[in-house]
Scaffold this motif. Structure first.
Motif, PDB file in Angstrom:
ATOM      1  N   LEU A  36       0.826  -1.210   0.000  1.00 24.48           N
ATOM      2  CA  LEU A  36       0.000   0.000   0.000  1.00 24.48           C
ATOM      3  C   LEU A  36       0.861   1.262   0.000  1.00 24.48           C
ATOM      4  O   LEU A  36       0.442   2.303  -0.512  1.00 24.48           O
ATOM      5  N   ALA A  37       2.055   1.169   0.572  1.00 22.31           N
ATOM      6  CA  ALA A  37       2.942   2.331   0.635  1.00 22.31           C
ATOM      7  C   ALA A  37       3.764   2.519  -0.633  1.00 22.31           C
ATOM      8  O   ALA A  37       4.408   3.556  -0.810  1.00 22.31           O
ATOM      9  N   ASP A  38       3.734   1.537  -1.521  1.00 20.24           N
ATOM     10  CA  ASP A  38       4.508   1.590  -2.757  1.00 20.24           C
ATOM     11  C   ASP A  38       3.674   2.248  -3.853  1.00 20.24           C
ATOM     12  O   ASP A  38       2.576   1.787  -4.179  1.00 20.24           O
ATOM     13  N   GLU A  39       4.190   3.329  -4.431  1.00 14.63           N
ATOM     14  CA  GLU A  39       3.419   4.100  -5.405  1.00 14.63           C
ATOM     15  C   GLU A  39       2.991   3.246  -6.599  1.00 14.63           C
ATOM     16  O   GLU A  39       1.914   3.458  -7.163  1.00 14.63           O
ATOM     17  N   GLN A  40       3.821   2.278  -6.985  1.00 11.07           N
ATOM     18  CA  GLN A  40       3.501   1.447  -8.142  1.00 11.07           C
ATOM     19  C   GLN A  40       2.511   0.333  -7.798  1.00 11.07           C
ATOM     20  O   GLN A  40       1.746  -0.103  -8.653  1.00 11.07           O
ATOM     21  N   MET A  41       2.521  -0.125  -6.560  1.00 10.35           N
ATOM     22  CA  MET A  41       1.691  -1.266  -6.175  1.00 10.35           C
ATOM     23  C   MET A  41       0.410  -0.879  -5.457  1.00 10.35           C
ATOM     24  O   MET A  41      -0.521  -1.687  -5.347  1.00 10.35           O
ATOM     25  N   ALA A  42       0.339   0.351  -4.956  1.00 11.71           N
ATOM     26  CA  ALA A  42      -0.747   0.740  -4.048  1.00 11.71           C
ATOM     27  C   ALA A  42      -2.132   0.528  -4.645  1.00 11.71           C
ATOM     28  O   ALA A  42      -3.024  -0.036  -4.004  1.00 11.71           O
ATOM     29  N   GLY A  43      -2.312   0.961  -5.877  1.00 15.14           N
ATOM     30  CA  GLY A  43      -3.631   0.860  -6.484  1.00 15.14           C
ATOM     31  C   GLY A  43      -4.093  -0.576  -6.628  1.00 15.14           C
ATOM     32  O   GLY A  43      -5.242  -0.914  -6.311  1.00 15.14           O
ATOM     33  N   HIS A  44      -3.205  -1.445  -7.090  1.00 21.31           N
ATOM     34  CA  HIS A  44      -3.542  -2.852  -7.288  1.00 21.31           C
ATOM     35  C   HIS A  44      -3.810  -3.529  -5.946  1.00 21.31           C
ATOM     36  O   HIS A  44      -4.771  -4.298  -5.800  1.00 21.31           O
ATOM     37  N   VAL A  71      -5.032   4.014   9.082  1.00 18.95           N
ATOM     38  CA  VAL A  71      -3.762   3.364   8.720  1.00 18.95           C
ATOM     39  C   VAL A  71      -3.612   3.309   7.206  1.00 18.95           C
ATOM     40  O   VAL A  71      -2.555   3.646   6.647  1.00 18.95           O
ATOM     41  N   VAL A  72      -4.667   2.896   6.529  1.00 11.93           N
ATOM     42  CA  VAL A  72      -4.645   2.804   5.065  1.00 11.93           C
ATOM     43  C   VAL A  72      -4.370   4.170   4.452  1.00 11.93           C
ATOM     44  O   VAL A  72      -3.552   4.319   3.539  1.00 11.93           O
ATOM     45  N   SER A  73      -5.050   5.192   4.955  1.00 19.40           N
ATOM     46  CA  SER A  73      -4.885   6.532   4.381  1.00 19.40           C
ATOM     47  C   SER A  73      -3.471   7.073   4.591  1.00 19.40           C
ATOM     48  O   SER A  73      -2.959   7.834   3.765  1.00 19.40           O
ATOM     49  N   ARG A  74      -2.844   6.693   5.681  1.00 18.82           N
ATOM     50  CA  ARG A  74      -1.478   7.156   5.957  1.00 18.82           C
ATOM     51  C   ARG A  74      -0.445   6.396   5.125  1.00 18.82           C
ATOM     52  O   ARG A  74       0.635   6.914   4.858  1.00 18.82           O
ATOM     53  N   ARG A  75      -0.777   5.183   4.748  1.00 21.75           N
ATOM     54  CA  ARG A  75       0.160   4.370   3.971  1.00 21.75           C
ATOM     55  C   ARG A  75       0.127   4.722   2.477  1.00 21.75           C
ATOM     56  O   ARG A  75       1.167   4.765   1.827  1.00 21.75           O
ATOM     57  N   ILE A  76      -1.058   4.917   1.937  1.00 21.21           N
ATOM     58  CA  ILE A  76      -1.209   5.065   0.493  1.00 21.21           C
ATOM     59  C   ILE A  76      -0.688   6.431   0.034  1.00 21.21           C
ATOM     60  O   ILE A  76      -1.138   7.468   0.541  1.00 21.21           O
ATOM     61  N   PRO A  77       0.237   6.467  -0.916  1.00 19.99           N
ATOM     62  CA  PRO A  77       0.751   7.754  -1.412  1.00 19.99           C
ATOM     63  C   PRO A  77      -0.376   8.582  -2.043  1.00 19.99           C
ATOM     64  O   PRO A  77      -1.249   8.047  -2.731  1.00 19.99           O
ATOM     65  N   ASN A  78      -0.355   9.870  -1.787  1.00 12.92           N
ATOM     66  CA  ASN A  78      -1.299  10.803  -2.402  1.00 12.92           C
ATOM     67  C   ASN A  78      -2.758  10.462  -2.107  1.00 12.92           C
ATOM     68  O   ASN A  78      -3.650  10.746  -2.918  1.00 12.92           O
ATOM     69  N   PHE A  79      -3.006   9.890  -0.947  1.00 10.42           N
ATOM     70  CA  PHE A  79      -4.388   9.537  -0.597  1.00 10.42           C
ATOM     71  C   PHE A  79      -5.300  10.758  -0.625  1.00 10.42           C
ATOM     72  O   PHE A  79      -6.450  10.685  -1.094  1.00 10.42           O
ATOM     73  N   THR A  80      -4.824  11.882  -0.135  1.00 12.53           N
ATOM     74  CA  THR A  80      -5.698  13.053  -0.010  1.00 12.53           C
ATOM     75  C   THR A  80      -6.093  13.651  -1.357  1.00 12.53           C
ATOM     76  O   THR A  80      -7.051  14.429  -1.422  1.00 12.53           O
ATOM     77  N   THR A  81      -5.385  13.297  -2.434  1.00 13.86           N
ATOM     78  CA  THR A  81      -5.736  13.830  -3.750  1.00 13.86           C
ATOM     79  C   THR A  81      -6.327  12.756  -4.671  1.00 13.86           C
ATOM     80  O   THR A  81      -6.603  13.032  -5.838  1.00 13.86           O
ATOM     81  N   ALA A  82      -6.527  11.562  -4.154  1.00 12.99           N
ATOM     82  CA  ALA A  82      -7.092  10.480  -4.976  1.00 12.99           C
ATOM     83  C   ALA A  82      -8.546  10.787  -5.326  1.00 12.99           C
ATOM     84  O   ALA A  82      -9.255  11.454  -4.570  1.00 12.99           O
ATOM     85  N   SER A  83      -9.002  10.314  -6.462  1.00 12.64           N
ATOM     86  CA  SER A  83     -10.398  10.511  -6.839  1.00 12.64           C
ATOM     87  C   SER A  83     -11.294   9.615  -5.994  1.00 12.64           C
ATOM     88  O   SER A  83     -10.840   8.614  -5.431  1.00 12.64           O
ATOM     89  N   ARG A  84     -12.567   9.959  -5.927  1.00 18.54           N
ATOM     90  CA  ARG A  84     -13.479   9.168  -5.098  1.00 18.54           C
ATOM     91  C   ARG A  84     -13.705   7.769  -5.679  1.00 18.54           C
ATOM     92  O   ARG A  84     -14.148   6.869  -4.974  1.00 18.54           O
ATOM     93  N   LEU A  85     -13.422   7.592  -6.975  1.00 17.99           N
ATOM     94  CA  LEU A  85     -13.602   6.288  -7.605  1.00 17.99           C
ATOM     95  C   LEU A  85     -12.350   5.420  -7.512  1.00 17.99           C
ATOM     96  O   LEU A  85     -12.368   4.261  -7.924  1.00 17.99           O
ATOM     97  N   SER A  86     -11.276   5.968  -6.976  1.00 19.72           N
ATOM     98  CA  SER A  86     -10.027   5.210  -6.874  1.00 19.72           C
ATOM     99  C   SER A  86     -10.179   4.068  -5.871  1.00 19.72           C
ATOM    100  O   SER A  86     -11.020   4.111  -4.960  1.00 19.72           O
ATOM    101  N   SER A  87      -9.353   3.051  -6.023  1.00 19.82           N
ATOM    102  CA  SER A  87      -9.375   1.937  -5.069  1.00 19.82           C
ATOM    103  C   SER A  87      -8.984   2.415  -3.672  1.00 19.82           C
ATOM    104  O   SER A  87      -9.480   1.891  -2.670  1.00 19.82           O
ATOM    105  N   ALA A  88      -8.133   3.435  -3.588  1.00 14.79           N
ATOM    106  CA  ALA A  88      -7.726   3.970  -2.278  1.00 14.79           C
ATOM    107  C   ALA A  88      -8.929   4.535  -1.536  1.00 14.79           C
ATOM    108  O   ALA A  88      -9.156   4.245  -0.345  1.00 14.79           O
ATOM    109  N   SER A  89      -9.728   5.367  -2.223  1.00 16.60           N
ATOM    110  CA  SER A  89     -10.908   5.949  -1.586  1.00 16.60           C
ATOM    111  C   SER A  89     -11.945   4.891  -1.252  1.00 16.60           C
ATOM    112  O   SER A  89     -12.582   4.930  -0.194  1.00 16.60           O
TER     113      SER A  89
END
Length: 288
Positions: A36-44, A71-89
């Motif tokens: 989740l903390a890896d920019e390349q792997m986080a989305g998947h 915890v998830v929000s702190r790990r995922i890069p750029n969580f605060t700017t992710a779109s609402r449809l993103s897997s992070a959100s």
């Protein structure tokens, strides 16, 4: 046949979700936490979490689900700017939904919302909630907890809209973001507030300026953008949801400067007023 580079197995995801469910935390060396903390792997990784999250719900409680969302929000890069449809959100929203549903009382459910606003700010919180059961449960099936959070959320959105409208040189963009999250009752309250402001002498174009969007440009015609914020369009449809045409049209009187070219790199409040006025003058001049 091993796990491809940059991938994470379902088993590793399930183990990480089980850890979140049991403790509300992810260890520093957790495979899921590192993914989740890896920019390349986080989305998947987050997408797999969304798929497997239901399996972890039985061992969660409200406090652990809330902690897991943070915890998830702190790990995922750029969580605060992710779109609402993103897997992070959607992952964070799923965990927040569990925290709300499992809250013991309406008051403890509202405390979940308060914690998120303190951590993420209201805009990110609303964006994340928009993927959760708080938004997607039919009114007749809402628990006391979900209803309480929904009402508190609508109140906070209305307060943000009014704060934006009553700031002299607004830079928040709150009305344009929050109006669609108000619910019909508070949307009517916002309409009444705006009419009260206009009846009290507030100029319509200053209200309309809040409905001019601002976007971030990476490149312009001359190359990479230096000041990346650019003036967008005036959102007429959204504006007229709050200020109907029969109210604004008689109050907009054409001025000579309403035909001057607008500098799109100037996102000042004054320039947003000009952008809104130009659109309103054009609409008013067109045959109905």
């Amino acid at each position: 046949m091993g796990i491809p580079v940059g991938d994470i197995s379902d088993g590793q995801v399930a183990a990480g979700l089980a850890e979140l469910a049991d403790t509300g935390e992810l260890a520093d060396q957790s495979t899921l936490g590192m993914a989740l903390a890896d920019e390349q792997m986080a989305g998947h990784a987050a997408e797999k979490c969304c798929t497997l999250l239901a399996n972890a719900v039985p061992s969660m409680n409200s406090a652990k689900a809330l902690s897991a969302a943070l915890v998830v929000s702190r790990r995922i890069p750029n969580f605060t700017t992710a779109s609402r449809l993103s897997s992070a959100s959607r992952l964070a929203g799923g965990l927040v939904g569990i925290a709300v549903e499992l809250a013991a009382t309406a008051e403890s459910a509202r405390a979940v919302l308060k914690t998120l606003v303190n951590e993420w700010g209201l805009q990110v919180t609303i964006r994340t909630l928009s993927t959760s059961v708080v938004f997607h449960t039919p009114p007749q099936k809402m628990s006391e907890q979900i209803r309480a959070v929904g009402e508190d959320m609508h109140r906070r959105c209305l307060d943000a809209c009014i704060a934006d409208l009553t700031t002299v040189d607004s830079e928040t963009g709150s009305v344009l973001f929050y109006w669609s999250y108000l619910g019909e009752d508070r949307l009517n309250k916002l309409r009444s507030k705006v009419k009260e402001m206009i009846d009290g002498g507030q100029e319509v174009d200053r209200i309309a300026a809040r409905f001019v969007s601002i976007y971030t440009a990476v490149y312009t015609e001359s190359g990479p953008a230096e000041d990346s914020r650019q003036l967008g369009e005036f959102n007429l449809g959204e504006f007229e949801m709050i200020v109907p045409r029969q109210l604004w049209e008689p109050l907009i009187v054409e001025r000579p400067e309403d035909h001057e070219e607008i500098e799109e790199s100037d996102v000042s409040f004054g320039n947003r007023i000009r952008q809104a006025r130009q659109t309103l003058i054009k609409v008013k001049s067109e045959p109905s």
